[in-house]
Design a protein around this motif. Structure first.
Motif, PDB file in Angstrom:
ATOM      1  N   LEU A  44     -16.065   4.537 -26.278  1.00 21.83           N
ATOM      2  CA  LEU A  44     -17.395   4.946 -26.719  1.00 21.83           C
ATOM      3  C   LEU A  44     -18.119   5.728 -25.627  1.00 21.83           C
ATOM      4  O   LEU A  44     -18.707   6.792 -25.890  1.00 21.83           O
ATOM      5  CB  LEU A  44     -18.212   3.716 -27.124  1.00 21.83           C
ATOM      6  CG  LEU A  44     -19.664   3.966 -27.525  1.00 21.83           C
ATOM      7  CD1 LEU A  44     -19.741   4.924 -28.713  1.00 21.83           C
ATOM      8  CD2 LEU A  44     -20.362   2.637 -27.863  1.00 21.83           C
ATOM      9  N   ALA A  45     -18.065   5.215 -24.398  1.00 21.53           N
ATOM     10  CA  ALA A  45     -18.737   5.893 -23.290  1.00 21.53           C
ATOM     11  C   ALA A  45     -18.144   7.278 -23.051  1.00 21.53           C
ATOM     12  O   ALA A  45     -18.868   8.258 -22.805  1.00 21.53           O
ATOM     13  CB  ALA A  45     -18.622   5.045 -22.022  1.00 21.53           C
TER      14      ALA A  45
ATOM     15  N   TYR B 287     -16.450   9.224 -25.261  1.00 20.49           N
ATOM     16  CA  TYR B 287     -16.807  10.118 -26.372  1.00 20.49           C
ATOM     17  C   TYR B 287     -18.235  10.637 -26.211  1.00 20.49           C
ATOM     18  O   TYR B 287     -18.508  11.831 -26.418  1.00 20.49           O
ATOM     19  CB  TYR B 287     -16.682   9.390 -27.712  1.00 20.49           C
ATOM     20  CG  TYR B 287     -15.302   9.404 -28.325  1.00 20.49           C
ATOM     21  CD1 TYR B 287     -14.513  10.551 -28.315  1.00 20.49           C
ATOM     22  CD2 TYR B 287     -14.795   8.269 -28.961  1.00 20.49           C
ATOM     23  CE1 TYR B 287     -13.260  10.567 -28.899  1.00 20.49           C
ATOM     24  CE2 TYR B 287     -13.530   8.275 -29.551  1.00 20.49           C
ATOM     25  CZ  TYR B 287     -12.770   9.429 -29.519  1.00 20.49           C
ATOM     26  OH  TYR B 287     -11.535   9.447 -30.101  1.00 20.49           O
ATOM     27  N   ARG B 288     -19.149   9.734 -25.882  1.00 24.06           N
ATOM     28  CA  ARG B 288     -20.547  10.154 -25.721  1.00 24.06           C
ATOM     29  C   ARG B 288     -20.695  11.167 -24.584  1.00 24.06           C
ATOM     30  O   ARG B 288     -21.461  12.136 -24.698  1.00 24.06           O
ATOM     31  CB  ARG B 288     -21.424   8.926 -25.466  1.00 24.06           C
ATOM     32  CG  ARG B 288     -21.778   8.158 -26.732  1.00 24.06           C
ATOM     33  CD  ARG B 288     -22.525   6.877 -26.421  1.00 24.06           C
ATOM     34  NE  ARG B 288     -23.219   6.361 -27.602  1.00 24.06           N
ATOM     35  CZ  ARG B 288     -23.737   5.137 -27.687  1.00 24.06           C
ATOM     36  NH1 ARG B 288     -23.632   4.287 -26.657  1.00 24.06           N
ATOM     37  NH2 ARG B 288     -24.356   4.749 -28.787  1.00 24.06           N
ATOM     38  N   LYS B 289     -19.984  10.938 -23.521  1.00 22.67           N
ATOM     39  CA  LYS B 289     -20.067  11.842 -22.365  1.00 22.67           C
ATOM     40  C   LYS B 289     -19.501  13.221 -22.704  1.00 22.67           C
ATOM     41  O   LYS B 289     -20.066  14.250 -22.320  1.00 22.67           O
ATOM     42  CB  LYS B 289     -19.310  11.244 -21.176  1.00 22.67           C
ATOM     43  CG  LYS B 289     -19.364  12.110 -19.918  1.00 22.67           C
ATOM     44  CD  LYS B 289     -18.692  11.419 -18.744  1.00 22.67           C
ATOM     45  CE  LYS B 289     -18.804  12.273 -17.483  1.00 22.67           C
ATOM     46  NZ  LYS B 289     -18.161  11.607 -16.313  1.00 22.67           N
TER      47      LYS B 289
ATOM     48  N   GLU C  40     -26.522   2.091 -36.406  1.00 21.80           N
ATOM     49  CA  GLU C  40     -26.482   3.408 -35.769  1.00 21.80           C
ATOM     50  C   GLU C  40     -25.303   4.229 -36.305  1.00 21.80           C
ATOM     51  O   GLU C  40     -25.448   5.426 -36.594  1.00 21.80           O
ATOM     52  CB  GLU C  40     -26.356   3.248 -34.251  1.00 21.80           C
ATOM     53  CG  GLU C  40     -26.363   4.569 -33.493  1.00 21.80           C
ATOM     54  CD  GLU C  40     -26.169   4.399 -31.986  1.00 21.80           C
ATOM     55  OE1 GLU C  40     -25.994   5.435 -31.315  1.00 21.80           O
ATOM     56  OE2 GLU C  40     -26.175   3.250 -31.496  1.00 21.80           O
TER      57      GLU C  40
ATOM     58  N   GLY D  95     -21.140  14.243 -26.771  1.00 21.89           N
ATOM     59  CA  GLY D  95     -22.540  14.030 -27.095  1.00 21.89           C
ATOM     60  C   GLY D  95     -22.726  12.815 -27.988  1.00 21.89           C
ATOM     61  O   GLY D  95     -21.757  12.230 -28.469  1.00 21.89           O
ATOM     62  N   TYR D  96     -23.962  12.421 -28.199  1.00 22.83           N
ATOM     63  CA  TYR D  96     -24.248  11.201 -28.965  1.00 22.83           C
ATOM     64  C   TYR D  96     -24.113  11.402 -30.475  1.00 22.83           C
ATOM     65  O   TYR D  96     -23.959  10.421 -31.197  1.00 22.83           O
ATOM     66  CB  TYR D  96     -25.659  10.697 -28.628  1.00 22.83           C
ATOM     67  CG  TYR D  96     -25.689   9.846 -27.374  1.00 22.83           C
ATOM     68  CD1 TYR D  96     -25.953   8.480 -27.428  1.00 22.83           C
ATOM     69  CD2 TYR D  96     -25.424  10.408 -26.132  1.00 22.83           C
ATOM     70  CE1 TYR D  96     -25.966   7.696 -26.286  1.00 22.83           C
ATOM     71  CE2 TYR D  96     -25.434   9.634 -24.983  1.00 22.83           C
ATOM     72  CZ  TYR D  96     -25.694   8.281 -25.065  1.00 22.83           C
ATOM     73  OH  TYR D  96     -25.697   7.516 -23.921  1.00 22.83           O
ATOM     74  N   GLU D  97     -24.153  12.646 -30.924  1.00 22.06           N
ATOM     75  CA  GLU D  97     -24.061  12.893 -32.370  1.00 22.06           C
ATOM     76  C   GLU D  97     -22.742  13.591 -32.693  1.00 22.06           C
ATOM     77  O   GLU D  97     -22.640  14.830 -32.713  1.00 22.06           O
ATOM     78  CB  GLU D  97     -25.254  13.725 -32.846  1.00 22.06           C
ATOM     79  CG  GLU D  97     -26.571  12.963 -32.764  1.00 22.06           C
ATOM     80  CD  GLU D  97     -27.669  13.614 -33.564  1.00 22.06           C
ATOM     81  OE1 GLU D  97     -27.500  14.785 -33.976  1.00 22.06           O
ATOM     82  OE2 GLU D  97     -28.706  12.960 -33.804  1.00 22.06           O
ATOM     83  N   HIS D  98     -21.742  12.777 -32.925  1.00 20.09           N
ATOM     84  CA  HIS D  98     -20.409  13.287 -33.258  1.00 20.09           C
ATOM     85  C   HIS D  98     -19.703  12.246 -34.117  1.00 20.09           C
ATOM     86  O   HIS D  98     -19.881  11.037 -33.907  1.00 20.09           O
ATOM     87  CB  HIS D  98     -19.597  13.560 -31.985  1.00 20.09           C
ATOM     88  CG  HIS D  98     -18.350  14.355 -32.230  1.00 20.09           C
ATOM     89  ND1 HIS D  98     -17.187  13.786 -32.703  1.00 20.09           N
ATOM     90  CD2 HIS D  98     -18.090  15.682 -32.067  1.00 20.09           C
ATOM     91  CE1 HIS D  98     -16.265  14.728 -32.826  1.00 20.09           C
ATOM     92  NE2 HIS D  98     -16.780  15.883 -32.444  1.00 20.09           N
TER      93      HIS D  98
ATOM     94  N   VAL E 194     -17.951   9.513 -32.239  1.00 17.89           N
ATOM     95  CA  VAL E 194     -18.859   8.509 -31.676  1.00 17.89           C
ATOM     96  C   VAL E 194     -19.186   7.455 -32.724  1.00 17.89           C
ATOM     97  O   VAL E 194     -19.190   6.255 -32.437  1.00 17.89           O
ATOM     98  CB  VAL E 194     -20.150   9.183 -31.154  1.00 17.89           C
ATOM     99  CG1 VAL E 194     -21.194   8.123 -30.773  1.00 17.89           C
ATOM    100  CG2 VAL E 194     -19.830  10.069 -29.950  1.00 17.89           C
TER     101      VAL E 194
END
Length: 537
Positions: free
Chosen positions: A336-337, A339-341, A376, A344-347, A350
């Motif tokens: 998760l970390a 993917y976010r890095k 979320e 981005g947070y909207e994918h 994620v």
């Protein structure tokens, strides 16, 4: 230069001279003579308009005839290398519009007869047309290459207008596409539909891709291996596990032979085959493939790469399915970390990762940690992929499962029903995910003492799992166990005993006697036998 107007007498004279025929305009109808005469007149009228066009406008008409019979965004026309500048193209567009051969503003639609007429004129521009065809195909291929494997709503909207024209390349102009780009018109169309969860519409494109690549490139080519892998992924998403496996194995063997053991595509094949084995509850076979894939991806791509995050995510999932929560959780957090890095947070990835971690928490009764992740994930999936997508259905199911665990039945039930309806709509009635939703909804009804509603759902789920997954699948064992528990609740002990015995046999052979599932069912069976009346001697 001002165009010369044609008098009525002149037009009639030309129509009489031309009497143009067109194969597509001469089909048999009730009154063939009348119809043919009318259609000859229509074609002749096109010919009159054609004679009034400049050479540049004629070339534009020919270029437009290469596009599919669908709306043509002018931006796509401008993207094709024609040797003309913007002003020349604009002037040609005005000519075609003035003669009513082209209609629209920013997007244009040719009438079928006009398109066919322009196609007939391609022969008059033979050398130019050959180059236009190659350039047109290049533009469509580049658009296809930009379509991601999982597309957001915005990405789908951005590319929708180009899809019929990419399909035109695949179906009618593939000979003008280079070997290096051969797969992309097929792959672009397939990804467009697959990204929306429209798997049945994606399948023909993947199948066609295999046939074309094998025919042109031969049986042993990296693009053939990729095409086999792509179809296998789709089959897995459709729940066609037995059809997916030989394609995955063939793709992996071919990639190893052509690319060597240390190649990113080999790592992808290892990961994908492991995913399939996980869905088949073949965990002991899946785990080493995941570990190999992760090591190879880290070596070749570095620690910070989406493919590394993918394998971490998948490895967490297989550990979770085996009840190895302490091993699963750190991998899920890492994925998760990462993917976010990287994304981005909207994918969509994620959102999938949030789901994965939430399930791990749910199975450990960490409900307060799981719920915000699922909420979320649901909001993000709906935003990115739309309300009607398999990932939305899966997240609804997972959130309902969490509420069920907490005894929040009135909140769980509508979510289960929504998930079931959506999966049936998108995946069909015979899919493993549909069986899972039937089982979960039945479990909810059983927990509420609604036995008459639970039983038929448990029976449907068991029958569907046996049909789709085989008698030895762990999901079949879970269905047997759940139906047995229902019968126990109803005092139907002899029926329950037989089901517990079958479930225990599968769990012990597949997971071992010490696995929590085996231990639980063994205890359930012992408790049941304590309730049975003694056998008369």
């Amino acid at each position: 230069m001002k165009k010369r107007k044609i008098s009525l007498a002149e037009m009639l004279r030309r129509l009489e001279e031309k009497k143009l025929t067109h194969e597509s305009l001469a089909r048999d109808e009730k009154d063939r003579t009348w119809t043919l005469n009318v259609k000859r007149g229509v074609a002749a009228a096109f010919e009159l308009s054609w004679d009034e066009l400049s050479d540049d406008a004629k070339e534009l008409g020919v270029l437009l005839s290469l596009f599919a019979l669908a709306p043509i965004p002018w931006s796509l026309v401008e993207s094709v290398e024609t040797g003309k500048n913007i002003e020349q193209l604009e002037g040609s567009r005005v000519e075609l519009k003035d003669l009513h051969l082209l209609q629209g503003k920013d997007s244009y639609q040719l009438h079928q007869l006009i398109r066919e007429f322009f196609q007939l004129k391609q022969a008059k521009f033979n050398q130019v047309v050959e180059e236009l065809k190659r350039n047109f195909c290049k533009v469509m291929v580049e658009i296809a290459k930009d379509i991601p494997d999982i597309s957001t709503l915005q990405q789908i909207n951005n590319v929708t207008a180009a899809i019929p024209h990419i399909a035109e390349v695949a179906n009618n102009l593939i000979q003008y596409v280079s070997d290096d780009d051969l797969i992309w018109s097929f792959l672009g169309n397939a990804r467009f539909y697959k990204g929306q969860g429209l798997y049945d519409k994606a399948a023909p494109w993947y199948n066609q891709c295999i046939k074309i690549t094998q025919k042109r490139l031969g049986e042993e080519h990296p693009d053939v291996a990729q095409s086999l892998n792509n179809l296998a992924v789709l089959y897995r998403l459709q729940g066609k596990y037995s059809e997916a496996e030989p394609l995955y194995i063939q793709s992996l063997a071919l990639r190893r032979k052509l690319l060597g053991e240390e190649h990113p595509d080999v790592a992808t094949s290892l990961n994908n085959l492991a995913v399939l084995y996980s869905f088949q509850s073949r965990y002991s076979e899946a785990e080493p493939f995941y570990i190999q894939s992760l090591a190879l991806r880290r070596k070749l791509l570095g620690e910070e790469h989406p493919d590394v995050a993918e394998t971490l995510h998948n490895l967490a999932g297989v550990y979770n399915l085996q009840g190895r929560y302490s091993e699963a959780e750190p991998f899920a957090i890492q994925a998760l970390a990462l993917y976010r890095k990287l994304l981005g947070y909207e994918h969509p990835f994620v959102a999938q990762s949030l789901n994965n971690l939430a399930l791990i928490y749910s199975f450990q009764s960490k409900y307060s940690e799981a719920e915000p992740l699922l909420i979320e994930a649901l909001a993000l999936t709906r935003k990115m992929l739309g309300d009607e997508h398999p990932d939305v259905a899966q997240t609804l199911n997972n959130l309902a499962l969490l509420y069920n665990y907490q005894g929040r039945y009135s909140e769980a039930e509508p979510l289960y029903i929504q998930a079931l309806e959506l999966k049936r709509k998108l995946l069909g009635n015979e899919h493993p995910d549909v069986a899972t939703n039937l089982n979960n909804l039945a479990y909810l009804y059983r927990d509420q003492g609604r036995y008459s509603e639970a039983e038929p759902l448990f029976i449907q789920a068991l029958a569907l799992r046996r049909k789709l997954l085989g008698d030895e699948h762990l999901d079949v064992a879970h269905s047997l166990k759940n139906l047995a528990a229902l019968y126990c609740d109803q005092g139907r002990y002899s029926e329950a005993e037989a089901l517990y015995i079958q479930a225990l046999d599968i769990f012990e052979r597949r997971l071992g006697a010490d696995h929590p599932n085996s231990v639980t069912v063994r205890q359930n069976l012992a408790d049941l036998r304590d309730r049975l009346p003694p056998n008369p001697e």
